[in-house]
Design a protein around this motif. Structure first.
Motif, PDB file in Angstrom:
ATOM      1  N   LYS A 109       1.108  -1.141  -0.021  1.00  0.00           N
ATOM      2  CA  LYS A 109      -0.050   0.040   0.010  1.00  0.00           C
ATOM      3  C   LYS A 109       0.646   1.260  -0.047  1.00  0.00           C
ATOM      4  O   LYS A 109       0.518   2.362  -0.407  1.00  0.00           O
ATOM      5  CB  LYS A 109      -1.066   0.086   1.216  1.00  0.00           C
ATOM      6  CG  LYS A 109      -1.743  -1.158   1.184  1.00  0.00           C
ATOM      7  CD  LYS A 109      -3.277  -0.677   1.048  1.00  0.00           C
ATOM      8  CE  LYS A 109      -4.339  -1.837   0.364  1.00  0.00           C
ATOM      9  NZ  LYS A 109      -4.278  -3.207   1.188  1.00  0.00           N
ATOM     10  N   HIS A 176      -9.913  -1.297  -4.411  1.00  0.00           N
ATOM     11  CA  HIS A 176      -9.362   0.066  -5.003  1.00  0.00           C
ATOM     12  C   HIS A 176     -10.346   0.654  -5.834  1.00  0.00           C
ATOM     13  O   HIS A 176      -9.853   1.823  -6.311  1.00  0.00           O
ATOM     14  CB  HIS A 176      -8.123  -0.597  -5.847  1.00  0.00           C
ATOM     15  CG  HIS A 176      -7.143  -1.171  -4.828  1.00  0.00           C
ATOM     16  ND1 HIS A 176      -5.938  -0.531  -4.662  1.00  0.00           N
ATOM     17  CD2 HIS A 176      -7.136  -2.276  -4.215  1.00  0.00           C
ATOM     18  CE1 HIS A 176      -5.070  -1.292  -3.862  1.00  0.00           C
ATOM     19  NE2 HIS A 176      -5.765  -2.275  -3.473  1.00  0.00           N
ATOM     20  N   ASP A 183     -16.267  -7.370  -4.361  1.00  0.00           N
ATOM     21  CA  ASP A 183     -15.456  -8.559  -4.782  1.00  0.00           C
ATOM     22  C   ASP A 183     -16.244  -9.454  -5.899  1.00  0.00           C
ATOM     23  O   ASP A 183     -17.409  -9.634  -5.656  1.00  0.00           O
ATOM     24  CB  ASP A 183     -14.918  -9.295  -3.692  1.00  0.00           C
ATOM     25  CG  ASP A 183     -14.097  -8.492  -2.737  1.00  0.00           C
ATOM     26  OD1 ASP A 183     -13.899  -7.170  -3.056  1.00  0.00           O
ATOM     27  OD2 ASP A 183     -13.899  -8.910  -1.547  1.00  0.00           O
TER      28      ASP A 183
HETATM   29  N1  LIG Z   1     -12.346   0.587   2.516  1.00  0.00           N
HETATM   30  C1  LIG Z   1     -12.952  -0.424   2.378  1.00  0.00           C
HETATM   31  N2  LIG Z   1     -14.129  -0.758   3.083  1.00  0.00           N
HETATM   32  C2  LIG Z   1     -14.607  -2.169   3.022  1.00  0.00           C
HETATM   33  N3  LIG Z   1     -13.913  -2.956   2.426  1.00  0.00           N
HETATM   34  C3  LIG Z   1     -12.770  -2.769   1.962  1.00  0.00           C
HETATM   35  C4  LIG Z   1     -12.221  -1.617   1.835  1.00  0.00           C
HETATM   36  N4  LIG Z   1     -10.915  -1.729   1.422  1.00  0.00           N
HETATM   37  C5  LIG Z   1     -10.856  -3.030   1.106  1.00  0.00           C
HETATM   38  N5  LIG Z   1     -12.004  -3.661   1.381  1.00  0.00           N
HETATM   39  C6  LIG Z   1     -12.216  -5.204   1.227  1.00  0.00           C
HETATM   40  O1  LIG Z   1     -11.269  -5.742   1.824  1.00  0.00           O
HETATM   41  C7  LIG Z   1     -10.541  -6.730   0.801  1.00  0.00           C
HETATM   42  C8  LIG Z   1      -9.222  -6.794   0.339  1.00  0.00           C
HETATM   43  O2  LIG Z   1      -9.435  -5.885  -0.769  1.00  0.00           O
HETATM   44  P1  LIG Z   1      -8.332  -4.731  -1.331  1.00  0.00           P
HETATM   45  O3  LIG Z   1      -8.009  -3.763  -0.528  1.00  0.00           O
HETATM   46  O4  LIG Z   1      -8.751  -4.698  -2.887  1.00  0.00           O
HETATM   47  O5  LIG Z   1      -6.966  -6.053  -1.577  1.00  0.00           O
HETATM   48  P2  LIG Z   1      -5.595  -5.694  -1.183  1.00  0.00           P
HETATM   49  O6  LIG Z   1      -5.250  -5.545   0.255  1.00  0.00           O
HETATM   50  O7  LIG Z   1      -4.919  -6.847  -1.832  1.00  0.00           O
HETATM   51  O8  LIG Z   1      -5.079  -4.407  -2.152  1.00  0.00           O
HETATM   52  C9  LIG Z   1     -11.563  -7.019  -0.336  1.00  0.00           C
HETATM   53  O9  LIG Z   1     -12.692  -7.698   0.364  1.00  0.00           O
HETATM   54  C10 LIG Z   1     -12.127  -5.600  -0.358  1.00  0.00           C
HETATM   55  O10 LIG Z   1     -13.485  -5.450  -0.783  1.00  0.00           O
END
Ligand SMILES: Nc1ncnc2c1ncn2[C@@H]1O[C@H](COP(=O)(O)OP(=O)(O)O)[C@@H](O)[C@H]1O
Ligand SMILES: Cc1ncc(COP(=O)(O)O)c(N)n1
Length: 266
Positions: A109, A176, A183
């Motif tokens: 991140k 993102h 998802d």
């Molecule tokens: N701000 C948020 N609010 C709710 N759910 C989130 C948020 N950010 C990520 N998620 C959820 O957390 C999980 C990890 O997603 P993501 O952030 O896309 O992956 P990564 O950590 O690999 O970048 C997924 O289920 C996503 O939908």
């Protein structure tokens, strides 16, 4: 007790990587084990150094676990370089690995390349075909497919392309994008959506690690893939809702909220 293994990198600040995986396994009532692929010097603000573990020692760690212990599920996270990827694939092939979740970790991140860009091809060639579920986020799905992803329709096209790289299921995570956190699961025939409201917090360090470990945990408990993801989505949503600031940057998710609450500790 079910036993579950993470093959991933160590995050010194405890928010992502091996540390997030083991916390998630414990919160799911499982016995967690780890094969460390790399040690990162990392906190909520950035990644300040990485040392890859040798292929020989990665192989020995995997053998030490599987030669002695029956493993109910495996999750693979940070794999940094081609040699690491090859040795994991070659060694795991010698064992009956059920329930393998591959989180194709690429960039932290804080913007650090945890997977060397030239190792992408090896990840696609060796690890994706072994996976029951592969869990790319949007930037990872973009790198794997070479396409730009702006909305749910693009997520669907990416999921189909990644499915043709031969995992059993593809889960493209929508963290993102903007709006609801949606998802998308694809099994080669149907799409299934997992929705949650977007939580407004900067503390999302380790969300991907946590989700993939929660999916693997639920698979270890013999849930179907669709049920495993449903449970994992509920888990990550609470873990993000209850996330907290431990430093000056992107803080970690909360793994023991439900347990602490049940025990009357919070
Ligand atoms: N701000 C948020 N609010 C709710 N759910 C989130 C948020 N950010 C990520 N998620 C959820 O957390 C999980 C990890 O997603 P993501 O952030 O896309 O992956 P990564 O950590 O690999 O970048 C997924 O289920 C996503 O939908
Ligand atoms: C050792 C290690 N592995 C993985 C991640 C990715 O974290 P995230 O789950 O936030 O994408 C990380 N920052 N560090």
């Amino acid at each position: 007790m079910k036993r579950i293994l993470t093959i991933a990198g160590s995050d010194s600040c405890g928010g992502a990587g091996i540390q997030a995986d083991l916390k998630t396994f414990s919160a799911h009532g499982l016995f967690g084990m780890s094969v460390i692929t790399a040690v990162t010097a990392q906190n909520t603000q950035g990644v300040f150094g990485v040392q890859d573990i040798s292929a020989e020692l990665i192989q020995k760690q995997i053998e030490a676990v599987f030669d002695d212990i029956a493993v109910d599920a495996v999750k693979i996270g940070m794999v940094s370089i081609t040699d690491t990827i090859k040795v994991i694939a070659q060694t795991l092939e010698r064992y009956p690995v059920r329930n393998l979740v591959v989180d194709p970790v690429m960039v932290s991140k804080s913007g650090y390349h945890l997977l060397q860009p030239e190792a992408k091809e090896a990840l696609i060639r060796y690890l994706l075909p072994m996976a029951k579920v592969v869990t790319p986020n949007i930037p990872e799905a973009e790198v794997i497919t070479g396409m730009k992803i702006n909305d749910l329709e693009d997520m669907k096209s990416a999921a189909v392309q990644i499915y043709h790289m031969n995992p059993e299921y593809v889960l493209v995570k929508g963290g993102h994008l903007e709006g609801e956190a949606v998802d998308l699961l694809y099994d080669g025939k149907d799409f299934k959506y997992y929705h949650s409201p977007r939580i407004h917090t900067q503390n999302t360090h380790g969300t991907g690690c946590t989700l993939s470990s929660a999916i693997a945990s639920n698979l270890a408990k013999n849930m179907s893939v669709a049920e495993a993801i449903e449970g994992a989505k509920a888990y990550i949503t609470v873990a993000i809702e209850q996330s907290f600031s431990i430093g000056k940057g992107v803080g970690p998710t909360h793994h023991f909220y439900e347990l602490y609450k049940k025990a009357g500790l919070i």
